[in-house]
Design a protein around this motif. Structure first.
Motif, PDB file in Angstrom:
ATOM      1  N   GLY A 174       7.586 147.561 -42.232  1.00  0.00           N
ATOM      2  CA  GLY A 174       6.425 148.155 -42.894  1.00  0.00           C
ATOM      3  C   GLY A 174       6.662 149.623 -43.217  1.00  0.00           C
ATOM      4  N   TYR A 175       7.268 150.333 -42.290  1.00  0.00           N
ATOM      5  CA  TYR A 175       7.650 151.738 -42.477  1.00  0.00           C
ATOM      6  C   TYR A 175       8.594 151.868 -43.667  1.00  0.00           C
ATOM      7  CZ  TYR A 175      10.787 155.734 -41.302  1.00  0.00           C
ATOM      8  OH  TYR A 175      11.587 156.859 -41.320  1.00  0.00           O
ATOM      9  N   LEU A 220       0.704 158.879 -43.675  1.00  0.00           N
ATOM     10  CA  LEU A 220       1.451 160.132 -43.584  1.00  0.00           C
ATOM     11  C   LEU A 220       1.944 160.589 -44.964  1.00  0.00           C
ATOM     12  CD1 LEU A 220       3.539 159.383 -40.358  1.00  0.00           C
ATOM     13  CD2 LEU A 220       1.545 160.895 -40.553  1.00  0.00           C
ATOM     14  N   LEU A 221       2.398 159.638 -45.765  1.00  0.00           N
ATOM     15  CA  LEU A 221       2.838 159.961 -47.122  1.00  0.00           C
ATOM     16  C   LEU A 221       1.685 160.512 -47.958  1.00  0.00           C
ATOM     17  CD1 LEU A 221       5.085 156.838 -47.802  1.00  0.00           C
ATOM     18  CD2 LEU A 221       5.893 159.210 -47.668  1.00  0.00           C
ATOM     19  N   LEU A 224       8.018 153.691 -47.523  1.00  0.00           N
ATOM     20  CA  LEU A 224       8.939 154.719 -48.025  1.00  0.00           C
ATOM     21  C   LEU A 224       9.503 154.329 -49.382  1.00  0.00           C
ATOM     22  CD1 LEU A 224      11.002 155.634 -44.810  1.00  0.00           C
ATOM     23  CD2 LEU A 224       9.168 156.970 -45.861  1.00  0.00           C
ATOM     24  N   GLU A 225       9.951 153.080 -49.491  1.00  0.00           N
ATOM     25  CA  GLU A 225      10.571 152.614 -50.735  1.00  0.00           C
ATOM     26  C   GLU A 225       9.574 152.595 -51.890  1.00  0.00           C
ATOM     27  OE1 GLU A 225      12.295 148.883 -49.652  1.00  0.00           O
ATOM     28  OE2 GLU A 225      14.119 149.807 -48.818  1.00  0.00           O
ATOM     29  N   GLY A 265       0.750 147.050 -40.247  1.00  0.00           N
ATOM     30  CA  GLY A 265       0.446 148.210 -39.412  1.00  0.00           C
ATOM     31  C   GLY A 265       1.458 149.330 -39.599  1.00  0.00           C
ATOM     32  N   GLY A 266       2.747 148.956 -39.643  1.00  0.00           N
ATOM     33  CA  GLY A 266       3.788 149.947 -39.884  1.00  0.00           C
ATOM     34  C   GLY A 266       3.665 150.578 -41.256  1.00  0.00           C
ATOM     35  N   TYR A 267       3.310 149.763 -42.227  1.00  0.00           N
ATOM     36  CA  TYR A 267       3.099 150.240 -43.599  1.00  0.00           C
ATOM     37  C   TYR A 267       1.915 151.211 -43.643  1.00  0.00           C
ATOM     38  CZ  TYR A 267       1.812 150.162 -48.553  1.00  0.00           C
ATOM     39  OH  TYR A 267       1.478 150.525 -49.837  1.00  0.00           O
TER      40      TYR A 267
END
Length: 343
Positions: free
Chosen positions: A206-207, A180-181, A211-212, A172-174
Motif C-alpha cells: 500500500g505504501y 503524508l503525501l 508513492l508510485e 491501510g498502508g496506502y
C-alpha cells in the motif's frame, strides 16, 4: 478401576485400534461398529480425552484460539490482547470456553493444532496467526474442524474455500502514505516488521502504491525492518538517527514502533511533527498518552472479533456446503497530533 481402550476392545471383540478410531469418529469404521463401541464405553464410564460428555454429544464446549509466536512481542501482544478480550467475551456469551495455543510447541516443535484436534479438546478454531503450515491445514480438514481465520490474510490455502475476517492492510498502508503525501511530504520512510508476514507485506504494498501514484519509486533504503516493540523502534531510530532526521515523514507500520521512534527523536531535540511527521498503524489507545498524540491507521478491532467469533458459532451449529464468510474490513485514518503539513 480405570477402564482402558484395551478393556473396551476385549468386550467388543475388536482390536484396540478400531476402538480408538471409533471414539475419534473415523470414517474408516462402520457406523454400526462405532455406535456399539461408544455404547460400551459409556456403560463402563470410560472418559475419553478427559471429557466423558464428548462420547455422547461429540462436543467439548471449547474452541481453540491459535495465536502467532510474535504474540510475545510487545506491540503485537497489545493489539492481539485487545482482540483476545473481545473473543473471550463473545464466546462466554455462547457458553463456550477458549484454549489459547501457539501453532507449535516451541520446545518440542510439535504441532499444537494437531495435538488439540487429535485429543478432541476443541470443537472449532479461530486462527489468528500467519504461521499455519499446509500439513496443519490438511489435518484440520481431515477431522472436518470448523475454522475462521482472523486478522491475518491466510497463506497457502484457497481463500475462496475458507472463512476469514481481516483488515484491508494494503489499503491501510496506502491511506497512511497518501495522507503524508497530501501534507506535502516527499521523503517518506516506512518501518515494517522483521518477520514480514502477510499483513506487513500488504501494508508495504500500500505504501509503494501510494508513492508510485505520484511518480515516486520505492527505494530500498527507505524501508527499514525491526521487531514490533517500543524498544526496537527506539533502538532503530538510535542506529539510523541521521536518516530519520533527514526524512520528511515516517510511516511506522505499528503504533508501538512509531512511539519508540518518536521518543528517541524527541530525546535528540528533533521536533515532532515540526521537523518530522510520524504516523502509526493499529489505532492503539496508548497513542493518546504520548506527546504529541500519535496519528494512526485505526483497525476495527471490535468488529474483527465480533464477525470472526459469530461466524465460528454459526459453523459449530451448522455448516452449509459452499457458503463461506469473506470479510475484509476498512481501516480508518485517525488524525491526532504527530503529523503536520510540510512548509
Amino acid at each position: 478401576m480405570r477402564i482402558t481402550i484395551k478393556d473396551i476392545a476385549k468386550i467388543a471383540g475388536v482390536d484396540h485400534s478400531t476402538v480408538s478410531r471409533s471414539l475419534n469418529d473415523s470414517p474408516r469404521v462402520s457406523k454400526k461398529t462405532k455406535e456399539k463401541i461408544k455404547k460400551i464405553a459409556e456403560e463402563l464410564g470410560f472418559e475419553f480425552n478427559h471429557n466423558a460428555r464428548a462420547l455422547s454429544s461429540q462436543k467439548t464446549g471449547t474452541v481453540g484460539l491459535i495465536y502467532p509466536e510474535t504474540y510475545e512481542q510487545t506491540g503485537t501482544s497489545l493489539f492481539l490482547a485487545y482482540l483476545l478480550k473481545n473473543i473471550q467475551r463473545i464466546f462466554e456469551k455462547h457458553s463456550l470456553d477458549v484454549i489459547i495455543k501457539f501453532p507449535k510447541n516451541k520446545f518440542t516443535n510439535e504441532s499444537n493444532i494437531k495435538k488439540i484436534i487429535s485429543q478432541r479438546k476443541v470443537d472449532g478454531l479461530i486462527i489468528a496467526s500467519p504461521d499455519i503450515l499446509p500439513e496443519d491445514w490438511e489435518y484440520i480438514n481431515k477431522f472436518n474442524i470448523p475454522v475462521t481465520f482472523l486478522h491475518f490474510r491466510p497463506k497457502y490455502f484457497h481463500s475462496d474455500k475458507i472463512d476469514y475476517v481481516y483488515t484491508d492492510h494494503k489499503k491501510g498502508g496506502y491511506m497512511a502514505t497518501k495522507y503524508l503525501l497530501n501534507l506535502g511530504h516527499k521523503k517518506i520512510i516506512t518501518i515494517t516488521d522483521e518477520m514480514y508476514d502477510t499483513q506487513f507485506q500488504d501494508r508495504t504494498h500500500g505504501y509503494q502504491e501510494a508513492l508510485e501514484e505520484v511518480g515516486y519509486k520505492l527505494k530500498a533504503e527507505n524501508v527499514f525492518k525491526c521487531k514490533t516493540s517500543f524498544e526496537a523502534g527506539y533502538e532503530l531510530a538510535k542506529e539510523n538517527l541521521e536518516e530519520f532526521k533527514n526524512a520528511d515523514a515516517i510511516f511506522a507500520q505499528t503504533d508501538i514502533v512509531a512511539l519508540g521512534i518518536q521518543e528517541y527523536l524527541k530525546s535528540k531535540d528533533v521536533k515532532i511533527p515540526q521537523d518530522v511527521s510520524i504516523i502509526g498503524y493499529d489505532g492503539l489507545e496508548i497513542g493518546e498518552f504520548f506527546s504529541p498524540k500519535l496519528t494512526t491507521i485505526l483497525q476495527p478491532k471490535d468488529k474483527l472479533a465480533d464477525l470472526a467469533c459469530e461466524r465460528l458459532v454459526e459453523l459449530l451449529k451448522e455448516r452449509k456446503e459452499g457458503i463461506y464468510l469473506h470479510k475484509i474490513l476498512e481501516p480508518k485514518l485517525l488524525i491526532r497530533e504527530s503529523c503536520v503539513e510540510k512548509k
